[in-house]
Design a protein around this motif. Structure first.
Motif, PDB file in Angstrom:
ATOM      1  N   THR A 151       0.457  -1.719  -0.085  1.00 34.36           N
ATOM      2  CA  THR A 151       0.149   0.040  -0.334  1.00 34.36           C
ATOM      3  C   THR A 151       0.771   1.083  -0.119  1.00 34.36           C
ATOM      4  O   THR A 151       1.710   1.558   0.596  1.00 34.36           O
ATOM      5  CB  THR A 151      -0.900   0.177   1.136  1.00 34.36           C
ATOM      6  OG1 THR A 151      -1.783  -1.686   1.614  1.00 34.36           O
ATOM      7  CG2 THR A 151      -1.815   1.044   0.979  1.00 34.36           C
ATOM      8  N   ASN A 152       0.466   2.175  -0.600  1.00 32.27           N
ATOM      9  CA  ASN A 152       1.542   3.429  -0.775  1.00 32.27           C
ATOM     10  C   ASN A 152       0.590   4.564  -1.237  1.00 32.27           C
ATOM     11  O   ASN A 152      -0.535   4.444  -1.683  1.00 32.27           O
ATOM     12  CB  ASN A 152       2.151   3.688  -2.356  1.00 32.27           C
ATOM     13  CG  ASN A 152       3.509   4.829  -2.536  1.00 32.27           C
ATOM     14  OD1 ASN A 152       2.968   5.224  -2.369  1.00 32.27           O
ATOM     15  ND2 ASN A 152       3.706   4.245  -4.173  1.00 32.27           N
ATOM     16  N   LEU A 153       0.635   5.523  -0.144  1.00 28.43           N
ATOM     17  CA  LEU A 153       0.070   6.530  -0.409  1.00 28.43           C
ATOM     18  C   LEU A 153       0.001   7.845  -0.763  1.00 28.43           C
ATOM     19  O   LEU A 153      -0.560   8.529  -0.708  1.00 28.43           O
ATOM     20  CB  LEU A 153       0.718   7.487   1.607  1.00 28.43           C
ATOM     21  CG  LEU A 153       0.217   6.258   2.877  1.00 28.43           C
ATOM     22  CD1 LEU A 153       0.838   7.020   4.227  1.00 28.43           C
ATOM     23  CD2 LEU A 153      -0.732   6.471   2.758  1.00 28.43           C
ATOM     24  N   VAL A 154       1.330   7.768  -1.729  1.00 31.53           N
ATOM     25  CA  VAL A 154       1.351   8.490  -2.867  1.00 31.53           C
ATOM     26  C   VAL A 154       1.313   7.703  -3.884  1.00 31.53           C
ATOM     27  O   VAL A 154       0.410   6.586  -4.428  1.00 31.53           O
ATOM     28  CB  VAL A 154       2.827   8.465  -3.324  1.00 31.53           C
ATOM     29  CG1 VAL A 154       2.805   9.719  -4.516  1.00 31.53           C
ATOM     30  CG2 VAL A 154       3.616   9.193  -2.275  1.00 31.53           C
ATOM     31  N   THR A 155       0.002   8.527  -4.839  1.00 29.17           N
ATOM     32  CA  THR A 155      -0.555   8.204  -6.210  1.00 29.17           C
ATOM     33  C   THR A 155      -0.039   8.577  -6.988  1.00 29.17           C
ATOM     34  O   THR A 155       0.627   9.911  -6.939  1.00 29.17           O
ATOM     35  CB  THR A 155      -1.607   9.043  -5.999  1.00 29.17           C
ATOM     36  OG1 THR A 155      -2.174  10.602  -6.114  1.00 29.17           O
ATOM     37  CG2 THR A 155      -2.598   8.321  -4.922  1.00 29.17           C
ATOM     38  N   ASN A 156      -0.168   8.439  -8.374  1.00 29.15           N
ATOM     39  CA  ASN A 156       1.050   8.563  -9.114  1.00 29.15           C
ATOM     40  C   ASN A 156       2.635   8.612  -8.769  1.00 29.15           C
ATOM     41  O   ASN A 156       3.234   9.072  -9.139  1.00 29.15           O
ATOM     42  CB  ASN A 156       0.784   9.571 -10.127  1.00 29.15           C
ATOM     43  CG  ASN A 156       1.686   9.853 -10.920  1.00 29.15           C
ATOM     44  OD1 ASN A 156       2.699   8.979 -12.268  1.00 29.15           O
ATOM     45  ND2 ASN A 156       2.093  10.883 -11.530  1.00 29.15           N
ATOM     46  N   PRO A 157       3.085   6.751  -7.856  1.00 33.56           N
ATOM     47  CA  PRO A 157       4.296   6.933  -7.606  1.00 33.56           C
ATOM     48  C   PRO A 157       5.126   7.354  -8.579  1.00 33.56           C
ATOM     49  O   PRO A 157       6.507   7.244  -8.037  1.00 33.56           O
ATOM     50  CB  PRO A 157       4.320   5.951  -6.575  1.00 33.56           C
ATOM     51  CG  PRO A 157       2.977   4.832  -7.583  1.00 33.56           C
ATOM     52  CD  PRO A 157       2.189   5.736  -8.213  1.00 33.56           C
ATOM     53  N   ASN A 158       5.517   6.634 -10.031  1.00 33.04           N
ATOM     54  CA  ASN A 158       6.309   6.610 -10.866  1.00 33.04           C
ATOM     55  C   ASN A 158       5.921   8.223 -11.676  1.00 33.04           C
ATOM     56  O   ASN A 158       6.922   7.680 -12.681  1.00 33.04           O
ATOM     57  CB  ASN A 158       6.739   5.353 -11.526  1.00 33.04           C
ATOM     58  CG  ASN A 158       4.926   4.616 -12.388  1.00 33.04           C
ATOM     59  OD1 ASN A 158       3.741   5.292 -12.055  1.00 33.04           O
ATOM     60  ND2 ASN A 158       4.884   4.098 -13.065  1.00 33.04           N
ATOM     61  N   PHE A 159       5.600   8.884 -11.928  1.00 32.54           N
ATOM     62  CA  PHE A 159       5.039   9.692 -12.035  1.00 32.54           C
ATOM     63  C   PHE A 159       4.475   9.598 -13.989  1.00 32.54           C
ATOM     64  O   PHE A 159       4.635  10.246 -14.366  1.00 32.54           O
ATOM     65  CB  PHE A 159       6.474  10.492 -12.307  1.00 32.54           C
ATOM     66  CG  PHE A 159       7.418  10.880 -10.971  1.00 32.54           C
ATOM     67  CD1 PHE A 159       6.205  11.319  -9.886  1.00 32.54           C
ATOM     68  CD2 PHE A 159       8.133  10.052 -10.901  1.00 32.54           C
ATOM     69  CE1 PHE A 159       6.967  11.856  -9.026  1.00 32.54           C
ATOM     70  CE2 PHE A 159       8.769  10.064  -9.442  1.00 32.54           C
ATOM     71  CZ  PHE A 159       8.042  11.301  -8.985  1.00 32.54           C
ATOM     72  N   THR A 160       3.629   8.929 -13.950  1.00 31.26           N
ATOM     73  CA  THR A 160       3.199   8.049 -15.529  1.00 31.26           C
ATOM     74  C   THR A 160       1.679   8.580 -15.913  1.00 31.26           C
ATOM     75  O   THR A 160       1.548   8.663 -16.198  1.00 31.26           O
ATOM     76  CB  THR A 160       3.709   6.648 -15.511  1.00 31.26           C
ATOM     77  OG1 THR A 160       2.653   5.912 -14.645  1.00 31.26           O
ATOM     78  CG2 THR A 160       5.586   7.190 -15.552  1.00 31.26           C
ATOM     79  N   ASP A 161       1.051   8.700 -14.434  1.00 36.75           N
ATOM     80  CA  ASP A 161       0.212   9.098 -14.888  1.00 36.75           C
ATOM     81  C   ASP A 161      -0.446  10.074 -15.290  1.00 36.75           C
ATOM     82  O   ASP A 161       0.342  10.755 -15.456  1.00 36.75           O
ATOM     83  CB  ASP A 161      -0.904   8.384 -13.113  1.00 36.75           C
ATOM     84  CG  ASP A 161      -1.039   7.441 -12.440  1.00 36.75           C
ATOM     85  OD1 ASP A 161      -0.241   6.347 -13.545  1.00 36.75           O
ATOM     86  OD2 ASP A 161      -1.289   7.726 -11.153  1.00 36.75           O
ATOM     87  N   VAL A 199       7.936   5.816  -2.549  1.00 33.41           N
ATOM     88  CA  VAL A 199       7.547   5.177  -2.387  1.00 33.41           C
ATOM     89  C   VAL A 199       6.874   5.884  -0.648  1.00 33.41           C
ATOM     90  O   VAL A 199       8.488   5.178   0.121  1.00 33.41           O
ATOM     91  CB  VAL A 199       7.460   3.546  -2.342  1.00 33.41           C
ATOM     92  CG1 VAL A 199       5.633   2.943  -1.825  1.00 33.41           C
ATOM     93  CG2 VAL A 199       6.846   3.149  -3.998  1.00 33.41           C
ATOM     94  N   VAL A 200       5.319   5.445  -0.478  1.00 30.80           N
ATOM     95  CA  VAL A 200       5.521   6.591   0.877  1.00 30.80           C
ATOM     96  C   VAL A 200       4.583   5.381   1.941  1.00 30.80           C
ATOM     97  O   VAL A 200       4.047   5.131   1.134  1.00 30.80           O
ATOM     98  CB  VAL A 200       5.491   7.585   1.096  1.00 30.80           C
ATOM     99  CG1 VAL A 200       5.356   8.125   2.616  1.00 30.80           C
ATOM    100  CG2 VAL A 200       6.101   8.438   0.465  1.00 30.80           C
ATOM    101  N   GLN A 201       5.037   4.567   2.673  1.00 33.20           N
ATOM    102  CA  GLN A 201       4.406   3.504   3.277  1.00 33.20           C
ATOM    103  C   GLN A 201       4.199   3.546   5.113  1.00 33.20           C
ATOM    104  O   GLN A 201       4.957   3.890   5.469  1.00 33.20           O
ATOM    105  CB  GLN A 201       4.872   1.942   3.452  1.00 33.20           C
ATOM    106  CG  GLN A 201       4.819   2.115   1.624  1.00 33.20           C
ATOM    107  CD  GLN A 201       5.233   0.753   1.421  1.00 33.20           C
ATOM    108  OE1 GLN A 201       6.645   1.136   1.871  1.00 33.20           O
ATOM    109  NE2 GLN A 201       4.698  -0.420   1.132  1.00 33.20           N
ATOM    110  N   GLU A 202       3.143   4.013   5.674  1.00 33.78           N
ATOM    111  CA  GLU A 202       2.703   4.000   7.530  1.00 33.78           C
ATOM    112  C   GLU A 202       3.879   2.518   7.515  1.00 33.78           C
ATOM    113  O   GLU A 202       3.097   1.635   7.887  1.00 33.78           O
ATOM    114  CB  GLU A 202       1.549   4.164   7.505  1.00 33.78           C
ATOM    115  CG  GLU A 202       1.469   4.653   8.868  1.00 33.78           C
ATOM    116  CD  GLU A 202      -0.210   5.133   9.584  1.00 33.78           C
ATOM    117  OE1 GLU A 202      -0.138   4.857  10.560  1.00 33.78           O
ATOM    118  OE2 GLU A 202      -0.888   5.241   8.560  1.00 33.78           O
ATOM    119  N   LEU A 203       4.734   3.009   9.079  1.00 33.95           N
ATOM    120  CA  LEU A 203       4.721   2.265   9.525  1.00 33.95           C
ATOM    121  C   LEU A 203       4.084   2.104  11.149  1.00 33.95           C
ATOM    122  O   LEU A 203       3.100   2.319  11.450  1.00 33.95           O
ATOM    123  CB  LEU A 203       6.467   1.862   9.967  1.00 33.95           C
ATOM    124  CG  LEU A 203       7.366   2.440   8.009  1.00 33.95           C
ATOM    125  CD1 LEU A 203       8.412   2.954   9.125  1.00 33.95           C
ATOM    126  CD2 LEU A 203       7.829   0.270   8.249  1.00 33.95           C
ATOM    127  N   GLY A 204       4.512   0.763  11.729  1.00 31.74           N
ATOM    128  CA  GLY A 204       3.837   0.507  13.396  1.00 31.74           C
ATOM    129  C   GLY A 204       2.715  -0.165  12.697  1.00 31.74           C
ATOM    130  O   GLY A 204       1.871   0.339  13.965  1.00 31.74           O
TER     131      GLY A 204
END
Length: 897
Positions: free
Chosen positions: A182-192, A421-426
């Motif tokens: 699960t990635n909090l960033v939408t369009n993480p590879n800037f292709t969208d 990719v930014v993912q919440e930890l914990g």
């Protein structure tokens, strides 16, 4: 058994050989029937699965399994294989002699999303493999046995491929899994991209098109070298993805035009162009592509803005086929952020980013925003490749920022970031921030306060025991402790791995949840992992007891127990075995069903006991009521004896009949009260039996063998005076009863006070009456086997029977008078003795005689030995004559006086 002689050799005649005995009718006659172990986890070695969620604090939320048949079953259905990659035994054999070999599965990934790929390598011999989305670069490799976890953002392909890297390879791959991270960033590879910006891009009509173009038949054709365009499409410094299908080219090159910027020359076919809008105008279109009256022909064009969900703070941000491009052409810092807010104050995140290309001047760097306290900080890795770090967001705006920090005011710095990719930890944890933070190797406390962090998804069970293993990776101040189920471990202030055991006794505080605590001081350090697994499964443990590796430990608490419902049955006999270890002080007792405590054990050792359960299903081990036990127990087994209930034990107070494995002990009390054992219904009416019992006693005392109805004796079969060593006793018995009776063995009334009779085995063989001859004239009725010699005159067929060791004084037949004595069970000599029938004949007659030894039971007899003999005078023996055997079985001698 009887003995006869042949020459100087003794011939033994055993009842079992000659009696025609059938099968043993006694069940469990050797007392060795024993059931399976009733105790579960008696050695306390069982350990449960991991109970802590995210024990190394690095987990990120994952989606469902995306691979089909990741355990490689056979027959193979879902994997496509090259010639030398094969599947067998739930493994993929990755074998190559240097040629390109592979296995793949289609439609696993979705472009633009993030994934975690895990698998195991076993049986590695040589080489390297790649596991990735097909054509993904950069990629990760496996070249040794072990467990692997790869992280990818799918950019190039939806197919999962396992392929040899280079050269030969030989290894096995098992248990492959692909799950979306699960990635909090939408369009993480800037292709969208955004929505379609061109009107009639398929040239279905000319509407929207201007300039040097004609539209007909679903195609657009350049009519001059001037611009063919649509207005209001692009904006300066914005990035666009242009997909164009060129049918043919004119005499001059054609380019895509965007606000004054031109692309490279187009080619025939479908192609994708990345272009940034210029500041001249807002046009998108085709430039040039016309010469000599021939214009380029286009089938379609699509234009979409890049950088969907990203906000460019400076105008030197663009998006290309390789991702986000940040340039410092204006000599200042360059910033870009996510359009939506994706992070929150106080939460921790795992950040994975890939730098495709980078060129920096001096101390310039790529940075990210941490919050208002620290502001922007350098990304930990500044070179090309994929990198991961951990970050806790402080107060401030909740966007994700990248910044090209340009302290040197360079106008030539550039960096291309292909994914983020930014993912919440914990996951599974409740954090108190401060003092806790997630770092690259676990969690860290910064000394700000003594707040704890605790597990949010799992809670202990009252009375259950748990093994806790945790690692303090570093510590410079204070100490840590663990609390679970109302119990707290010893505070630890040194870097090491610690193993603790806790039994949950109190769930009142937050359900007794797992807590990592700072021990009354502001600790500064790092904990890299924590694991909790249940131990002592199947046992209920009271306070004062804990279950550790392979043992249950008591701390001396009075009258506290560890117990298990093992399904004991009242009145059944059981064998219990257990080991006491680590003994320090006190006593330990045990109950095998019921309320009677046994044991009072106060030393290390392995103990065996035989118990009849008087009530209840439970096995208990308890610390003594007045002398609390400090030590441990392990290797506990309880097994039912005589599992098919063949034997019935009985005893008058205070004697005991104790069923053991391999024997029964009749323990006689000080008053000589009766005790015994019987098996029901063995003795059938009017049958012949041979009974054999192996017994001993602690002193010379009498035992009685009887036919009974329950404990009531109906008839005595035999009485024996036992010795202190095991001895086999045999009895022959014919039943005079009309109903079935029991076979009973008990101490003779009034005999053997304070002594013990041990019975090792019991057998009773019913005789096969078809092998016996009924002689109803025989008298008396024999209840035990009687041996009867018989001599028959061959000339007259008259017979004479003699009892053993009895002198013959009467006459013979037809004037042939035989006199003598039959002697059995003596050693042979030349003078009348063992095995010799002495015949006293005043009127000597020569002739032939038949000699038989018969055995009588009741009125039945069976011939046990037989021969022919000839009586004649021998001149050398001076008046003595002998019978000579004709069949080499037994020699009988007769002597004349």
């Amino acid at each position: 058994m009887i003995q006869l002689t042949k020459g100087t050799n003794v011939l033994d005649i055993n009842l079992s050989d000659f009696s025609g005995a059938g099968q043993d009718v006694v069940q469990n006659g050797s007392f060795n029937d024993i059931g399976s172990d009733l105790v579960q986890n008696g050695d306390f070695a069982e350990i449960g699965s991991e109970l802590v969620t995210n024990g190394d604090f690095s987990a990120v939320p994952l989606g469902g399994e995306l691979v089909t048949d990741g355990n490689f079953p056979t027959p193979n259905v879902n994997w496509s294989l090259s010639s030398s990659f094969t599947i067998a035994n739930n493994k993929l054999h990755c074998l190559s002699d240097g040629t390109y070999e592979f296995a793949y599965q289609s439609s696993v990934f979705e472009i633009g999303k993030s994934y975690v790929i895990t698998f195991d390598i076993t049986g590695w011999t040589l080489g390297t493999i790649r596991v990735r989305p097909t054509a993904e670069s950069p990629f990760q490799k496996a070249s040794a046995n072990g467990s692997y976890s790869f992280f990818y953002v799918a950019v190039e392909n939806t197919q999962l491929i396992i392929e040899r890297d280079s050269g030969a390879c030989d290894m096995f791959l098992e248990n492959i899994s692909v799950k979306e991270a699960t990635n909090l960033v939408t369009n993480p590879n800037f292709t969208d991209t955004g929505s379609e910006l061109v009107t009639n891009g398929d040239f279905s009509s000319g509407s929207g098109w201007n300039g040097s173009i004609s539209v007909s038949g679903g195609q657009g054709t350049k009519t001059s070298s001037g611009l063919a365009y649509q207005g209001g499409v692009v904006a300066a410094e914005k990035s666009y993805q242009v997909s164009v299908d060129v049918a043919s080219l004119g005499g001059a090159p054609a380019q895509i035009y965007a606000g004054g910027n031109n692309s490279a020359a187009l080619t025939v076919g479908v192609q994708t162009i990345y272009i940034t809008g210029g500041s001249t105008n807002d046009f998108i279109g085709f430039n040039n592509g016309y010469s000599g009256g021939v214009g380029a022909v286009f089938n379609s064009i699509s234009v979409k803005e890049l950088g969907e969900d990203w906000t460019t703070v400076e105008d030197t941000i663009s998006f290309s086929e390789n991702g986000l491009v940040m340039t410092s052409t204006e000599g200042t810092d360059v910033n870009v952020r996510t359009t939506p807010a994706i992070v929150e104050d106080g939460k921790s995140y795992k950040v994975t980013y890939t730098i495709h290309a980078i060129g920096l001047t001096g101390t310039n760097s790529i940075q990210y925003y941490t919050g208002s306290t620290l502001g922007y900080q350098d990304l930990p890795e500044q070179d090309e490749g994929t990198h991961t770090f951990y970050h806790t967001k402080a107060a401030g705006v909740d966007y994700w920022y990248f910044k090209l920090e340009n302290g040197n005011a360079s106008t030539t710095d550039t960096v291309t970031i292909s994914s983020i990719v930014v993912q919440e930890l914990g996951e599974g944890w409740n954090f108190n921030t401060p003092p806790w933070d997630v770092v690259s190797n676990g969690i860290a406390s910064d000394g700000a306060n003594s707040n704890d962090m605790n597990q949010s998804t799992w809670f202990p069970v009252l009375g259950k025991s748990y093994k806790i293993v945790y690692t303090i990776a570093s510590i410079t101040q204070g100490s840590y402790k663990i609390t679970l189920g109302g119990q707290t471990t010893t505070p630890r202030s040194a870097a090491a791995t610690y193993t603790e055991y806790i039994t949950a006794t109190d769930l009142s505080n937050g359900g007794g949840r797992l807590r990592i605590q700072i021990d009354n001081d502001n600790a500064i350090g790092t904990i890299s992992s924590i694991s909790v697994k249940e131990v002592g499964q199947d046992w209920t443990v009271q306070e004062g007891w804990t279950v550790e590796d392979n043992k249950a430990v008591c701390d001396g608490s009075l009258n506290k127990n560890i117990n298990q419902n093992i399904g004991l049955i009242t009145g059944k006999p059981y064998k219990i075995v257990f080991t006491v270890a680590d003994y320090v002080s006190g006593k330990i007792d045990y109950n095998v069903g019921g309320n009677t405590r046994r044991g009072d054990i106060a030393a290390n050792g392995t103990y065996t006991d035989y118990v009849v359960s008087d009530s209840g299903n439970f096995l208990y081990f308890q610390s003594n009521q007045t002398l609390g036990f400090v030590g441990s127990i392990t290797n506990i087994t309880v097994q039912q004896l005589d599992t098919n209930d063949r034997w019935v034990t009985f005893a008058d107070p205070d004697s005991k009949s104790v069923m053991k494995l391999g024997q029964v002990d009749l323990e006689i009390d000080s008053s000589g009260n009766n005790c015994g054992v019987y098996q029901t219904g063995l003795i059938k009416p009017n049958k012949l039996y041979i009974i054999t019992i192996n017994m001993k006693a602690t002193a010379a005392i009498y035992v009685e063998i009887a036919a009974s109805l329950g404990t009531a004796v109906s008839a005595v079969i035999g009485t024996e005076l036992l010795t202190t060593s095991y001895k086999e006793y045999s009895f022959e018995y014919v039943t005079p009863f009309a109903v079935d009776h029991d076979l009973q063995i008990h101490r003779l009334f009034g005999s053997g006070a304070n002594q013990t009779i041990s019975i090792d085995y019991v057998s009773m063989n019913g005789v096969d009456e078809s092998q016996w001859t009924n002689d109803p004239t025989w008298d008396p009725f024999a209840t035990s086997l009687v041996f009867v010699p018989t001599l028959t005159d061959e000339s007259t067929n008259n017979s004479k029977q003699f009892t053993l060791n009895t002198s013959i004084t009467d006459g013979g037949w037809d004037g042939r008078s035989l006199h003598g004595q039959v002697i059995i069970n003596e050693f042979p000599t030349e003078i009348p003795a063992s095995g010799i029938i002495n015949l006293k004949q005043p009127d000597f007659l020569e002739g032939f005689y038949q000699v038989e030894i018969r055995g009588y039971l009741g009125t039945f007899y069976r011939v046990l030995g037989k021969c022919m003999a000839h009586l004649e005078r021998t001149s050398t023996e001076d008046g003595y004559n002998r019978f000579e055997s004709y069949n080499d079985t037994v020699t009988y001698k007769a002597y004349e006086e």
